[in-house]
Design a protein around this motif. Structure first.
Motif, PDB file in Angstrom:
ATOM      1  N   PHE A 120       0.835  -1.025  -0.111  1.00  0.00           N
ATOM      2  CA  PHE A 120       0.047  -0.032  -0.136  1.00  0.00           C
ATOM      3  C   PHE A 120       0.938   1.185  -0.112  1.00  0.00           C
ATOM      4  O   PHE A 120       1.934   1.052   0.664  1.00  0.00           O
ATOM      5  CB  PHE A 120      -0.855  -0.030   1.206  1.00  0.00           C
ATOM      6  N   LEU A 121       0.476   2.365  -0.823  1.00  0.00           N
ATOM      7  CA  LEU A 121       1.293   3.538  -0.786  1.00  0.00           C
ATOM      8  C   LEU A 121       1.322   4.004   0.425  1.00  0.00           C
ATOM      9  O   LEU A 121       0.376   4.094   1.342  1.00  0.00           O
ATOM     10  CB  LEU A 121       0.355   4.272  -1.619  1.00  0.00           C
ATOM     11  N   GLY A 122       2.697   4.343   0.977  1.00  0.00           N
ATOM     12  CA  GLY A 122       3.027   5.014   2.190  1.00  0.00           C
ATOM     13  C   GLY A 122       3.378   4.072   3.147  1.00  0.00           C
ATOM     14  O   GLY A 122       3.818   4.284   4.298  1.00  0.00           O
ATOM     15  N   ALA A 123       3.575   2.830   2.988  1.00  0.00           N
ATOM     16  CA  ALA A 123       3.897   1.558   3.818  1.00  0.00           C
ATOM     17  C   ALA A 123       5.405   1.799   4.044  1.00  0.00           C
ATOM     18  O   ALA A 123       5.799   1.216   5.048  1.00  0.00           O
ATOM     19  CB  ALA A 123       3.802   0.488   3.172  1.00  0.00           C
ATOM     20  N   ASP A 124       6.370   2.761   3.393  1.00  0.00           N
ATOM     21  CA  ASP A 124       7.416   2.810   3.803  1.00  0.00           C
ATOM     22  C   ASP A 124       7.782   3.830   4.825  1.00  0.00           C
ATOM     23  O   ASP A 124       8.775   4.056   5.300  1.00  0.00           O
ATOM     24  CB  ASP A 124       8.272   3.165   2.418  1.00  0.00           C
ATOM     25  N   VAL A 125       6.575   4.754   5.041  1.00  0.00           N
ATOM     26  CA  VAL A 125       6.688   5.773   5.958  1.00  0.00           C
ATOM     27  C   VAL A 125       5.863   5.941   6.956  1.00  0.00           C
ATOM     28  O   VAL A 125       5.803   6.760   7.959  1.00  0.00           O
ATOM     29  CB  VAL A 125       6.820   7.140   5.100  1.00  0.00           C
ATOM     30  N   ARG A 126       4.832   5.050   6.908  1.00  0.00           N
ATOM     31  CA  ARG A 126       3.583   5.148   7.982  1.00  0.00           C
ATOM     32  C   ARG A 126       3.565   3.788   8.646  1.00  0.00           C
ATOM     33  O   ARG A 126       3.423   2.889   7.914  1.00  0.00           O
ATOM     34  CB  ARG A 126       2.399   5.485   7.258  1.00  0.00           C
ATOM     35  N   SER A 127       3.254   3.685   9.811  1.00  0.00           N
ATOM     36  CA  SER A 127       2.932   2.466  10.368  1.00  0.00           C
ATOM     37  C   SER A 127       1.656   2.607  11.114  1.00  0.00           C
ATOM     38  O   SER A 127       1.278   1.705  11.854  1.00  0.00           O
ATOM     39  CB  SER A 127       4.112   2.254  11.665  1.00  0.00           C
ATOM     40  N   ALA A 146      -0.264  -0.042   7.860  1.00  0.00           N
ATOM     41  CA  ALA A 146       0.316  -0.806   8.893  1.00  0.00           C
ATOM     42  C   ALA A 146       0.681  -2.071   8.705  1.00  0.00           C
ATOM     43  O   ALA A 146       1.934  -2.288   8.811  1.00  0.00           O
ATOM     44  CB  ALA A 146      -0.674  -0.503  10.266  1.00  0.00           C
ATOM     45  N   ALA A 147      -0.235  -3.058   8.216  1.00  0.00           N
ATOM     46  CA  ALA A 147       0.194  -4.574   8.092  1.00  0.00           C
ATOM     47  C   ALA A 147       1.341  -4.307   6.802  1.00  0.00           C
ATOM     48  O   ALA A 147       2.021  -5.044   6.824  1.00  0.00           O
ATOM     49  CB  ALA A 147      -1.120  -5.284   7.610  1.00  0.00           C
ATOM     50  N   HIS A 148       1.083  -3.663   5.937  1.00  0.00           N
ATOM     51  CA  HIS A 148       2.012  -3.781   4.732  1.00  0.00           C
ATOM     52  C   HIS A 148       3.372  -3.204   5.008  1.00  0.00           C
ATOM     53  O   HIS A 148       4.431  -4.030   4.767  1.00  0.00           O
ATOM     54  CB  HIS A 148       1.388  -2.717   3.547  1.00  0.00           C
ATOM     55  N   ARG A 149       3.493  -2.211   5.872  1.00  0.00           N
ATOM     56  CA  ARG A 149       4.743  -1.948   6.535  1.00  0.00           C
ATOM     57  C   ARG A 149       5.620  -3.006   7.127  1.00  0.00           C
ATOM     58  O   ARG A 149       6.591  -3.260   6.771  1.00  0.00           O
ATOM     59  CB  ARG A 149       4.763  -0.751   7.550  1.00  0.00           C
ATOM     60  N   LEU A 150       4.703  -3.641   8.070  1.00  0.00           N
ATOM     61  CA  LEU A 150       5.493  -4.719   9.018  1.00  0.00           C
ATOM     62  C   LEU A 150       5.683  -5.858   7.827  1.00  0.00           C
ATOM     63  O   LEU A 150       6.652  -6.669   7.956  1.00  0.00           O
ATOM     64  CB  LEU A 150       4.416  -5.432   9.780  1.00  0.00           C
TER      65      LEU A 150
END
Length: 208
Positions: free
Chosen positions: A106-113, A118-122
């Motif tokens: 998801f767009l923003g997974a590199d900078v948002r938790s 959230a799940a995509h960043r992890l």
């Protein structure tokens, strides 16, 4: 051999259709949670296998012989369980010796938790932890979701990016990815991103 997880879903089916125009069906594996409800995929020539994100042993068998895996994000809403499911799939891919994993994100997974990323960043962190060559397809909100009044308002005042689900499926079906994260819309985040490989800024990839 290419594996497309969650193959019986709308996203997976369209990716399979795109791949089928490029490859013989026997080179495309379609893991599903309930094979008895996906007989049409087997009839279409795909290698239908059992693949349940909650059952590690099924994912290991689903990935046997795979060169590439498209990991379609679980629809699970609970972040903890969703990430656990993704980790199960990634561990199976590593153990099966998969050459590259492509993951929907998801767009923003590199900078948002928080929120939608959230799940995509992890999950992206788990990709690095697994040591797997990978590509991340970061998509914005799909325009198809704008039956929801709140999203219509957010789009109207520019608070969210837009993208068509079909464009993400098309990108996934082509299988021509660069070897690093790829956003399907411009990254407008103010915070800089850091590449775990180099310690420097993460590369910015153009919209496909």
């Amino acid at each position: 051999m290419i594996v497309v997880t969650a193959a019986s879903g709308a996203f997976g089916r369209e990716v399979l259709a795109g791949l089928r125009r490029r490859l013989p069906g026997e080179h495309i594996v379609a893991p599903v949670r309930r094979p008895d409800g996906a007989g049409d995929l087997a009839a279409g020539g795909f290698d239908l296998r059992l693949g349940d994100y909650d059952r590690a042993e099924t994912m290991c068998r689903a990935f046997e012989g795979a060169d590439r895996v498209l990991l379609v994000s679980s629809p699970e809403l609970d972040v903890e369980r969703r990430v656990r499911q993704h980790r199960t799939a990634l561990d199976a891919a590593r153990d099966a010796g998969v050459g590259r994993v492509v993951c929907t994100s998801f767009l923003g997974a590199d900078v948002r938790s928080d929120g939608a990323p959230a799940a995509h960043r992890l999950t992206e962190g788990a990709l690095w932890d697994a040591g797997l060559p990978h590509t991340v397809l970061r998509h914005p909100f799909y325009t198809e979701a704008f039956g929801h009044p709140g999203l219509r308002v957010a789009a109207a005042d520019g608070r969210t990016g837009l993208g068509a689900a079909a464009s993400t499926r098309h990108c996934a079906a082509i299988w021509r990815w660069p070897p690093s994260p790829c956003s399907l819309a411009p990254n407008t985040s103010a915070a800089p991103t850091t590449s775990p490989e180099t310690g420097g800024p993460s590369p910015t990839w153009p919209t496909p």
